[in-house]
Design a protein around this motif. Structure first.
Motif, PDB file in Angstrom:
ATOM      1  N   GLU A   1       5.051  15.656  41.211  1.00  0.00           N
ATOM      2  CA  GLU A   1       5.889  15.947  42.201  1.00  0.00           C
ATOM      3  C   GLU A   1       7.484  15.589  41.765  1.00  0.00           C
ATOM      4  O   GLU A   1       8.196  15.810  42.006  1.00  0.00           O
ATOM      5  N   ALA A   2       6.916  14.370  41.810  1.00  0.00           N
ATOM      6  CA  ALA A   2       8.695  13.382  41.324  1.00  0.00           C
ATOM      7  C   ALA A   2       8.957  14.035  40.170  1.00  0.00           C
ATOM      8  O   ALA A   2      10.123  14.017  39.640  1.00  0.00           O
ATOM      9  N   ARG A   3       8.930  14.615  39.339  1.00  0.00           N
ATOM     10  CA  ARG A   3       8.880  15.199  37.757  1.00  0.00           C
ATOM     11  C   ARG A   3       9.823  16.446  38.218  1.00  0.00           C
ATOM     12  O   ARG A   3      10.822  16.579  37.857  1.00  0.00           O
ATOM     13  N   ARG A   4       9.029  17.461  39.197  1.00  0.00           N
ATOM     14  CA  ARG A   4       9.616  18.602  39.142  1.00  0.00           C
ATOM     15  C   ARG A   4      10.808  18.298  40.111  1.00  0.00           C
ATOM     16  O   ARG A   4      11.928  18.894  40.130  1.00  0.00           O
ATOM     17  N   LEU A   5      10.852  17.374  41.156  1.00  0.00           N
ATOM     18  CA  LEU A   5      12.164  17.201  42.725  1.00  0.00           C
ATOM     19  C   LEU A   5      13.352  16.560  41.576  1.00  0.00           C
ATOM     20  O   LEU A   5      13.904  17.197  41.896  1.00  0.00           O
ATOM     21  N   GLY A   6      12.717  15.683  40.886  1.00  0.00           N
ATOM     22  CA  GLY A   6      14.107  14.818  39.978  1.00  0.00           C
ATOM     23  C   GLY A   6      14.938  16.034  38.649  1.00  0.00           C
ATOM     24  O   GLY A   6      16.051  15.913  38.712  1.00  0.00           O
ATOM     25  N   LEU A   7      13.785  16.991  38.073  1.00  0.00           N
ATOM     26  CA  LEU A   7      14.784  18.011  37.940  1.00  0.00           C
ATOM     27  C   LEU A   7      14.987  19.087  38.518  1.00  0.00           C
ATOM     28  O   LEU A   7      16.607  19.751  37.728  1.00  0.00           O
ATOM     29  N   GLU A   8      15.071  19.478  39.343  1.00  0.00           N
ATOM     30  CA  GLU A   8      15.255  20.389  40.508  1.00  0.00           C
ATOM     31  C   GLU A   8      17.039  20.179  41.427  1.00  0.00           C
ATOM     32  O   GLU A   8      17.784  20.413  41.244  1.00  0.00           O
ATOM     33  N   ALA A   9      16.772  18.751  40.957  1.00  0.00           N
ATOM     34  CA  ALA A   9      17.438  17.568  42.466  1.00  0.00           C
ATOM     35  C   ALA A   9      18.840  17.154  40.588  1.00  0.00           C
ATOM     36  O   ALA A   9      19.976  17.228  40.855  1.00  0.00           O
ATOM     37  N   LEU A  10      18.330  17.284  39.558  1.00  0.00           N
ATOM     38  CA  LEU A  10      19.390  17.275  37.916  1.00  0.00           C
ATOM     39  C   LEU A  10      19.771  19.194  38.377  1.00  0.00           C
ATOM     40  O   LEU A  10      21.611  18.715  37.751  1.00  0.00           O
ATOM     41  N   ALA A  11      19.265  20.010  37.999  1.00  0.00           N
ATOM     42  CA  ALA A  11      20.123  20.936  38.570  1.00  0.00           C
ATOM     43  C   ALA A  11      21.205  21.289  39.426  1.00  0.00           C
ATOM     44  O   ALA A  11      22.320  21.878  38.887  1.00  0.00           O
ATOM     45  N   ARG A  12      20.185  20.873  40.930  1.00  0.00           N
ATOM     46  CA  ARG A  12      21.645  21.342  41.652  1.00  0.00           C
ATOM     47  C   ARG A  12      22.905  20.374  41.200  1.00  0.00           C
ATOM     48  O   ARG A  12      23.874  20.798  41.838  1.00  0.00           O
ATOM     49  N   ALA A  13      22.489  18.866  40.526  1.00  0.00           N
ATOM     50  CA  ALA A  13      24.092  17.834  40.401  1.00  0.00           C
ATOM     51  C   ALA A  13      24.442  18.129  39.218  1.00  0.00           C
ATOM     52  O   ALA A  13      25.831  18.163  38.867  1.00  0.00           O
ATOM     53  N   GLY A  14      24.219  20.265  38.442  1.00  0.00           N
ATOM     54  CA  GLY A  14      24.953  20.816  37.030  1.00  0.00           C
ATOM     55  C   GLY A  14      24.103  19.657  36.471  1.00  0.00           C
ATOM     56  O   GLY A  14      25.107  19.937  35.007  1.00  0.00           O
ATOM     57  N   LEU A  15      23.342  18.929  36.048  1.00  0.00           N
ATOM     58  CA  LEU A  15      22.616  17.952  34.655  1.00  0.00           C
ATOM     59  C   LEU A  15      21.247  17.938  34.026  1.00  0.00           C
ATOM     60  O   LEU A  15      20.864  17.321  33.859  1.00  0.00           O
ATOM     61  N   GLY A  16      20.630  19.280  34.530  1.00  0.00           N
ATOM     62  CA  GLY A  16      19.286  19.838  34.193  1.00  0.00           C
ATOM     63  C   GLY A  16      19.385  19.330  32.556  1.00  0.00           C
ATOM     64  O   GLY A  16      18.606  19.305  32.408  1.00  0.00           O
ATOM     65  N   GLU A  17      20.115  19.570  32.172  1.00  0.00           N
ATOM     66  CA  GLU A  17      20.309  19.561  30.731  1.00  0.00           C
ATOM     67  C   GLU A  17      20.308  18.280  29.997  1.00  0.00           C
ATOM     68  O   GLU A  17      19.603  17.969  29.076  1.00  0.00           O
ATOM     69  N   ARG A  18      19.957  17.498  31.301  1.00  0.00           N
ATOM     70  CA  ARG A  18      20.502  15.875  30.308  1.00  0.00           C
ATOM     71  C   ARG A  18      19.689  14.872  31.469  1.00  0.00           C
ATOM     72  O   ARG A  18      19.966  14.008  30.919  1.00  0.00           O
ATOM     73  N   ALA A  19      18.060  15.272  31.233  1.00  0.00           N
ATOM     74  CA  ALA A  19      17.039  14.731  32.458  1.00  0.00           C
ATOM     75  C   ALA A  19      16.933  13.254  30.914  1.00  0.00           C
ATOM     76  O   ALA A  19      16.821  12.505  31.447  1.00  0.00           O
ATOM     77  N   ASN A  20      16.625  14.376  30.075  1.00  0.00           N
ATOM     78  CA  ASN A  20      16.185  12.768  28.990  1.00  0.00           C
ATOM     79  C   ASN A  20      17.127  12.246  28.288  1.00  0.00           C
ATOM     80  O   ASN A  20      17.209  11.213  27.482  1.00  0.00           O
ATOM     81  N   ASP A  21      18.857  12.332  28.371  1.00  0.00           N
ATOM     82  CA  ASP A  21      19.565  11.385  28.142  1.00  0.00           C
ATOM     83  C   ASP A  21      19.773   9.743  29.151  1.00  0.00           C
ATOM     84  O   ASP A  21      19.363   9.307  30.166  1.00  0.00           O
ATOM     85  N   LYS A  22      19.879   9.233  28.311  1.00  0.00           N
ATOM     86  CA  LYS A  22      20.586   8.005  29.404  1.00  0.00           C
ATOM     87  C   LYS A  22      21.669   7.627  29.791  1.00  0.00           C
ATOM     88  O   LYS A  22      22.762   7.980  29.549  1.00  0.00           O
ATOM     89  N   ALA A  23      21.257   7.084  31.015  1.00  0.00           N
ATOM     90  CA  ALA A  23      22.624   6.568  32.075  1.00  0.00           C
ATOM     91  C   ALA A  23      24.399   6.461  31.364  1.00  0.00           C
ATOM     92  O   ALA A  23      25.007   6.682  31.971  1.00  0.00           O
ATOM     93  N   ARG A  24      23.893   5.932  30.651  1.00  0.00           N
ATOM     94  CA  ARG A  24      24.995   5.285  29.902  1.00  0.00           C
ATOM     95  C   ARG A  24      25.805   6.028  29.431  1.00  0.00           C
ATOM     96  O   ARG A  24      27.292   6.026  29.057  1.00  0.00           O
TER      97      ARG A  24
END
Length: 248
Positions: free
Chosen positions: A111-134
């Motif tokens: 559930e966390a991964r599903r919510l995370g993908l939705e949240a990143l997509a909403r933030a315009g960063l859906g394609e960068r889920a596996n990028d390091k934060a730095r």
């Protein structure tokens, strides 16, 4: 309708120095409220009390009717927070940062991964889920912090000086993003700032100065009531402080 945030008679001192003095304010559901004050006004202290980093000994704080001191679990479940200091783990991916937060809130990994993908997509960063934060810009990091703060579906979001250190475009983009969340998802938002260009006429504004609330209401009404040309001039009349301190 129950207020998203209700603060009544809140005071706090550090030794002999009073940081907050009988502060009362409300944030309505689905509203954008600006806490406007200079550095040292007490904004961060207020956030620390609302989030229970400090214990409130004088006054009451309710989040959607749940008292922060007496019902901390129920109250804090309804709250998302973005602090002024950056808090992402730069060596983890965006998704890993979100999954760690989700685990703290008892959300299972699938559930966390599903919510995370939705949240990143909403933030315009859906394609960068596996990028390091730095690898992100400052503005993008802030968007991830907002996505993380909303992962457990709170209806109140607190942001403490979230545009500090961002350039003009990144500030404007972040502000538009949060305003969109208010409009589209009905979030109640308390946004602290010392920058008048982040305030719109229809925003609810709370002017905090030396730990006291000196004015509260719709920005345009505060301007009119003080015979000012804009909210910066109104702030100067109310506080006696030059408006030049309310710019980047």
């Amino acid at each position: 309708m129950t207020d998203a945030l209700s603060i009544r008679g809140l005071s706090h001192s550090y030794g002999q120095r009073k940081a907050l003095d009988d502060v009362s304010l409300t944030v309505a559901p689905g509203s954008f409220t600006v806490l406007l004050g200079l550095n040292g006004a007490g904004k961060s202290t207020l956030f620390s009390l609302v989030t229970r980093l400090y214990a409130a000994r004088n006054g009451e704080i309710d989040i959607f009717g749940a008292n922060v001191m007496r019902e901390p679990g129920a109250a804090l479940r309804r709250l998302g927070v973005v602090f002024q200091a950056r808090t992402l783990d730069l060596e983890l991916s965006l998704m890993q940062n979100l999954l760690y937060h989700a685990a703290l809130h008892g959300i299972g990994p699938l559930e966390a991964r599903r919510l995370g993908l939705e949240a990143l997509a909403r933030a315009g960063l859906g394609e960068r889920a596996n990028d390091k934060a730095r690898a992100l810009s400052g503005g993008q990091m802030r968007r991830v912090e907002i996505a993380r703060a909303l992962l457990h579906a709170p209806k109140l979001l607190l942001l403490d000086e979230p545009t500090v250190g961002l350039d003009i475009k990144a500030r404007a983009d972040l502000l538009a993003h949060v305003r969109g969340l208010v409009r589209d998802e009905g979030l109640g938002v308390l946004w602290t700032t010392h920058l008048i260009d982040e305030i719109s006429d229809d925003d609810q504004v709370v002017i905090l100065h030396h730990g006291k609330v000196l004015a509260m209401g719709r920005a345009a009404d505060i301007v009119t009531q003080n015979g000012a040309v804009d909210i910066g001039a109104a702030f100067s009349k109310i506080t006696g402080v030059g408006g030049e301190k309310l710019s980047a």
